[in-house]
Write a protein that holds these residues in place. Structure first.
Motif, PDB file in Angstrom:
ATOM      1  N   GLN A 115       0.823  -1.203   0.000  1.00 45.46           N
ATOM      2  CA  GLN A 115       0.000   0.000   0.000  1.00 45.46           C
ATOM      3  C   GLN A 115       0.859   1.255   0.000  1.00 45.46           C
ATOM      4  O   GLN A 115       0.572   2.222  -0.717  1.00 45.46           O
ATOM      5  N   ASN A 116       1.922   1.232   0.779  1.00 41.39           N
ATOM      6  CA  ASN A 116       2.823   2.376   0.871  1.00 41.39           C
ATOM      7  C   ASN A 116       3.516   2.642  -0.463  1.00 41.39           C
ATOM      8  O   ASN A 116       3.527   3.767  -0.966  1.00 41.39           O
ATOM      9  N   VAL A 117       4.080   1.585  -1.055  1.00 41.45           N
ATOM     10  CA  VAL A 117       4.818   1.734  -2.309  1.00 41.45           C
ATOM     11  C   VAL A 117       3.891   2.137  -3.449  1.00 41.45           C
ATOM     12  O   VAL A 117       4.171   3.087  -4.194  1.00 41.45           O
ATOM     13  N   VAL A 118       2.774   1.425  -3.585  1.00 45.24           N
ATOM     14  CA  VAL A 118       1.830   1.740  -4.661  1.00 45.24           C
ATOM     15  C   VAL A 118       1.264   3.146  -4.483  1.00 45.24           C
ATOM     16  O   VAL A 118       1.105   3.896  -5.457  1.00 45.24           O
ATOM     17  N   GLY A 119       1.003   3.508  -3.236  1.00 43.51           N
ATOM     18  CA  GLY A 119       0.470   4.848  -2.969  1.00 43.51           C
ATOM     19  C   GLY A 119       1.442   5.943  -3.370  1.00 43.51           C
ATOM     20  O   GLY A 119       1.043   6.950  -3.984  1.00 43.51           O
ATOM     21  N   GLN A 120       2.710   5.751  -3.043  1.00 41.59           N
ATOM     22  CA  GLN A 120       3.715   6.753  -3.410  1.00 41.59           C
ATOM     23  C   GLN A 120       3.823   6.894  -4.933  1.00 41.59           C
ATOM     24  O   GLN A 120       3.886   8.009  -5.464  1.00 41.59           O
ATOM     25  N   LEU A 121       3.862   5.753  -5.612  1.00 39.33           N
ATOM     26  CA  LEU A 121       3.988   5.792  -7.073  1.00 39.33           C
ATOM     27  C   LEU A 121       2.754   6.408  -7.725  1.00 39.33           C
ATOM     28  O   LEU A 121       2.855   7.199  -8.669  1.00 39.33           O
ATOM     29  N   LYS A 122       1.573   6.075  -7.204  1.00 38.58           N
ATOM     30  CA  LYS A 122       0.333   6.633  -7.756  1.00 38.58           C
ATOM     31  C   LYS A 122       0.280   8.139  -7.556  1.00 38.58           C
ATOM     32  O   LYS A 122      -0.096   8.887  -8.474  1.00 38.58           O
ATOM     33  N   ASN A 123       0.664   8.602  -6.371  1.00 40.66           N
ATOM     34  CA  ASN A 123       0.646  10.044  -6.099  1.00 40.66           C
ATOM     35  C   ASN A 123       1.608  10.804  -7.004  1.00 40.66           C
ATOM     36  O   ASN A 123       1.377  11.962  -7.347  1.00 40.66           O
ATOM     37  N   PHE A 124       2.694  10.130  -7.398  1.00 35.84           N
ATOM     38  CA  PHE A 124       3.656  10.764  -8.302  1.00 35.84           C
ATOM     39  C   PHE A 124       3.137  10.787  -9.733  1.00 35.84           C
ATOM     40  O   PHE A 124       3.582  11.584 -10.553  1.00 35.84           O
ATOM     41  N   GLY A 125       2.211   9.864 -10.035  1.00 34.06           N
ATOM     42  CA  GLY A 125       1.646   9.812 -11.374  1.00 34.06           C
ATOM     43  C   GLY A 125       1.878   8.517 -12.118  1.00 34.06           C
ATOM     44  O   GLY A 125       1.407   8.341 -13.248  1.00 34.06           O
ATOM     45  N   PHE A 126       2.633   7.583 -11.504  1.00 33.02           N
ATOM     46  CA  PHE A 126       2.884   6.289 -12.121  1.00 33.02           C
ATOM     47  C   PHE A 126       1.812   5.293 -11.688  1.00 33.02           C
ATOM     48  O   PHE A 126       1.083   5.513 -10.728  1.00 33.02           O
ATOM     49  N   SER A 127       1.766   4.165 -12.395  1.00 36.76           N
ATOM     50  CA  SER A 127       0.825   3.099 -12.028  1.00 36.76           C
ATOM     51  C   SER A 127       1.600   1.829 -11.683  1.00 36.76           C
ATOM     52  O   SER A 127       2.798   1.731 -11.924  1.00 36.76           O
ATOM     53  N   CYS A 128       0.883   0.846 -11.121  1.00 34.23           N
ATOM     54  CA  CYS A 128       1.525  -0.395 -10.674  1.00 34.23           C
ATOM     55  C   CYS A 128       0.707  -1.606 -11.096  1.00 34.23           C
ATOM     56  O   CYS A 128      -0.522  -1.552 -11.159  1.00 34.23           O
ATOM     57  N   SER A 129       1.430  -2.696 -11.328  1.00 32.53           N
ATOM     58  CA  SER A 129       0.776  -3.972 -11.613  1.00 32.53           C
ATOM     59  C   SER A 129       1.414  -5.047 -10.743  1.00 32.53           C
ATOM     60  O   SER A 129       2.515  -4.878 -10.218  1.00 32.53           O
ATOM     61  N   LEU A 130       0.709  -6.158 -10.587  1.00 30.79           N
ATOM     62  CA  LEU A 130       1.224  -7.298  -9.843  1.00 30.79           C
ATOM     63  C   LEU A 130       1.705  -8.337 -10.841  1.00 30.79           C
ATOM     64  O   LEU A 130       0.943  -8.807 -11.685  1.00 30.79           O
ATOM     65  N   ASP A 131       2.999  -8.673 -10.751  1.00 36.70           N
ATOM     66  CA  ASP A 131       3.636  -9.591 -11.706  1.00 36.70           C
ATOM     67  C   ASP A 131       3.677 -11.010 -11.152  1.00 36.70           C
ATOM     68  O   ASP A 131       3.650 -11.227  -9.940  1.00 36.70           O
ATOM     69  N   ASP A 132       3.744 -11.987 -12.067  1.00 36.54           N
ATOM     70  CA  ASP A 132       3.903 -13.406 -11.712  1.00 36.54           C
ATOM     71  C   ASP A 132       2.768 -13.928 -10.845  1.00 36.54           C
ATOM     72  O   ASP A 132       2.972 -14.835 -10.030  1.00 36.54           O
ATOM     73  N   PHE A 133       1.562 -13.406 -11.018  1.00 39.48           N
ATOM     74  CA  PHE A 133       0.445 -13.860 -10.203  1.00 39.48           C
ATOM     75  C   PHE A 133       0.158 -15.328 -10.514  1.00 39.48           C
ATOM     76  O   PHE A 133      -0.008 -15.716 -11.669  1.00 39.48           O
ATOM     77  N   GLY A 134       0.100 -16.145  -9.464  1.00 38.64           N
ATOM     78  CA  GLY A 134      -0.140 -17.564  -9.628  1.00 38.64           C
ATOM     79  C   GLY A 134       1.125 -18.393  -9.581  1.00 38.64           C
ATOM     80  O   GLY A 134       1.077 -19.620  -9.676  1.00 38.64           O
ATOM     81  N   SER A 135       2.293 -17.726  -9.403  1.00 35.04           N
ATOM     82  CA  SER A 135       3.555 -18.468  -9.378  1.00 35.04           C
ATOM     83  C   SER A 135       3.806 -19.126  -8.038  1.00 35.04           C
ATOM     84  O   SER A 135       4.598 -20.053  -7.924  1.00 35.04           O
ATOM     85  N   GLY A 136       3.143 -18.630  -6.998  1.00 35.77           N
ATOM     86  CA  GLY A 136       3.360 -19.189  -5.668  1.00 35.77           C
ATOM     87  C   GLY A 136       2.075 -19.151  -4.874  1.00 35.77           C
ATOM     88  O   GLY A 136       1.018 -19.555  -5.349  1.00 35.77           O
ATOM     89  N   TYR A 137       2.165 -18.617  -3.647  1.00 32.10           N
ATOM     90  CA  TYR A 137       0.991 -18.505  -2.792  1.00 32.10           C
ATOM     91  C   TYR A 137       0.362 -17.134  -3.022  1.00 32.10           C
ATOM     92  O   TYR A 137       0.658 -16.172  -2.331  1.00 32.10           O
TER      93      TYR A 137
END
Length: 424
Positions: free
Chosen positions: A306-328
């Motif tokens: 939440q902290n990392v995504v929030g900082q990036l979003k406030n700056f104007g960048f977006s985020c995605s979750l990679d490798d979903f399903g590779s583990g738990y």
């Protein structure tokens, strides 16, 4: 502890051996395990007494033309005759360990355990301190051995010095960046509705002028271990910003590029300050930059995500979750953070005839769609899966079925100059 041979003495013996018959010998680095704890429990005098007892146990066991010296605290060097065969080395160490372990220290102290590193000399032996280092480095306790009683490793057989590779990596990575040997590659993300390529993932390739292509698996893990991965992240990010900006000026086209956020940067409190400084040098449309967070990094760290995504979003960048399903997979990350897209791991696209894979993929895509997330299927290699993913409404495919990673120049030529589209 007076009367015990010291490091200078064993060094002289080592040099004598090297002038005569070095290949018959090995240098053993031996350390009493948990010696500092022993000192704290029983006192310094008892510790000195124990060192003397271990020394005596070894001295009275080794043979003619073999040597032992006390280096410091509970640390010894032995210079002994040693066979080449590993099984014989193993039996030798078993006997030496038993001699030290079972020496009559008295009921108060019990048995003494040790860690040993064995470095066999050759016909052209190293200098003493290099040999000592080689023995030390395979004696040092690994996470697996620290809780064992006694342990040993043989240099070059059961232990290989990865520190040398790490050191070389540290010395070579920065010049490689400066000389242009570290290159930005892009793997296209194909729009499954149109076949257009307006997005890509930033990847790295190291092409050495002499060695050629160095496998990513040979250098990325080392950079992660020695803390240089952050430098590489910023290096690639700078090139991403430069190219997005240049393409907009030359072709009037916006290309959205995703960059990976390493665990070092993810856990670094001031990571955004570093990226912002690079971005300010080469500003480009912020909606053209997306940060990919590895599932393995964010797992069980919802607050930090939440902290990392929030900082990036406030700056104007977006985020995605990679490798979903590779583990738990942590669905709590999807429901508690402002992610914009979900990249499904390649492990779920291995066998298109397996109905279980299709069920999992379908449910992931349905969940992502209901959560308002764009979806990317990564590592797809068959047309059968292309058709299945299209039918489920997947947004993008990033895989060899369409395109492999390519140099920036090739990406520009094919998709910006010529407007190439994939056949979907």
């Amino acid at each position: 502890m007076s009367g015990l041979n010291d490091e200078l003495w064993i060094k002289e013996r080592y040099e004598q051996v090297c002038r005569k018959n070095p290949a018959e010998y090995a240098l053993i680095s031996l350390k009493i395990k948990r010696f500092r704890i022993f000192n704290r429990l029983f006192g310094r005098e008892a510790g000195d007494w124990l060192v003397g007892q271990v020394y005596e146990a070894i001295r009275t066991w080794i043979g003619e033309d073999e040597y032992v010296a006390h280096i410091q605290l509970g640390y010894f060097n032995l210079l002994v005759h040693m066979p080449e065969d590993y099984e014989e080395i193993f039996q030798y160490i078993i006997k030496l360990n038993a001699r030290i372990r079972d020496w009559p220290y008295g009921d108060e102290y019990g048995k003494v355990y040790s860690g040993m590193g064995v470095y066999r000399l050759t016909d052209q032996p190293k200098d003493f301190y290099t040999a000592q280092y080689n023995a030390d480095i395979c004696r040092v306790e690994s996470p697996e051995s620290v809780l064992r009683n006694s342990h040993f490793e043989v240099y070059g057989e059961t232990h290989h010095d990865t520190n040398l590779g790490s050191y070389n990596m540290e010395q070579n990575i920065r010049p490689a960046m400066d000389h242009g040997d570290i290159k930005l590659y892009l793997q296209p993300k194909v729009d499954l509705k149109t076949g257009e390529v307006t997005q890509a993932e930033a990847l790295v390739r190291w092409i050495d002028p002499k060695k050629g292509l160095i496998p990513v698996s040979d250098f990325l893990p080392e950079l992660e271990k020695n803390g240089l991965i952050g430098d590489l992240d910023l290096f690639l990010f700078e090139r991403v910003c430069k190219n997005i900006r240049r393409w907009l000026e030359l072709y009037g086209k916006k290309i959205r590029i995703s960059v990976n956020l390493s665990s070092d940067m993810f856990n670094y409190r001031y990571f955004l300050k570093e990226y912002a400084a690079v971005y300010e040098k080469y500003p480009c449309p912020k909606d053209c930059i997306e940060f990919e967070l590895l599932e393995s990094i964010v797992l069980n760290q919802v607050d930090q995500v939440q902290n990392v995504v929030g900082q990036l979003k406030n700056f104007g960048f977006s985020c995605s979750l990679d490798d979903f399903g590779s583990g738990y997979s942590s669905f709590s990350v999807l429901t508690n953070t402002d992610l914009v897209s979900l990249k499904i791991d390649r492990s779920l696209f291995q066998n298109e005839s397996d109905p279980r894979e299709r069920v999992l993929v379908r449910h992931i895509l349905e969940s992502a769609k209901e959560l308002g997330l764009k979806t990317v299927a990564e590592g797809v290699e068959t047309r059968g899966y292309v058709e299945y993913l299209k039918s489920l409404g997947c947004d993008y495919i990033q895989g060899y079925v369409f395109y492999r990673p390519m140099p920036v120049e090739e990406f520009e030529e094919r998709f910006l100059k010529n407007g190439e589209r994939a056949q979907v």
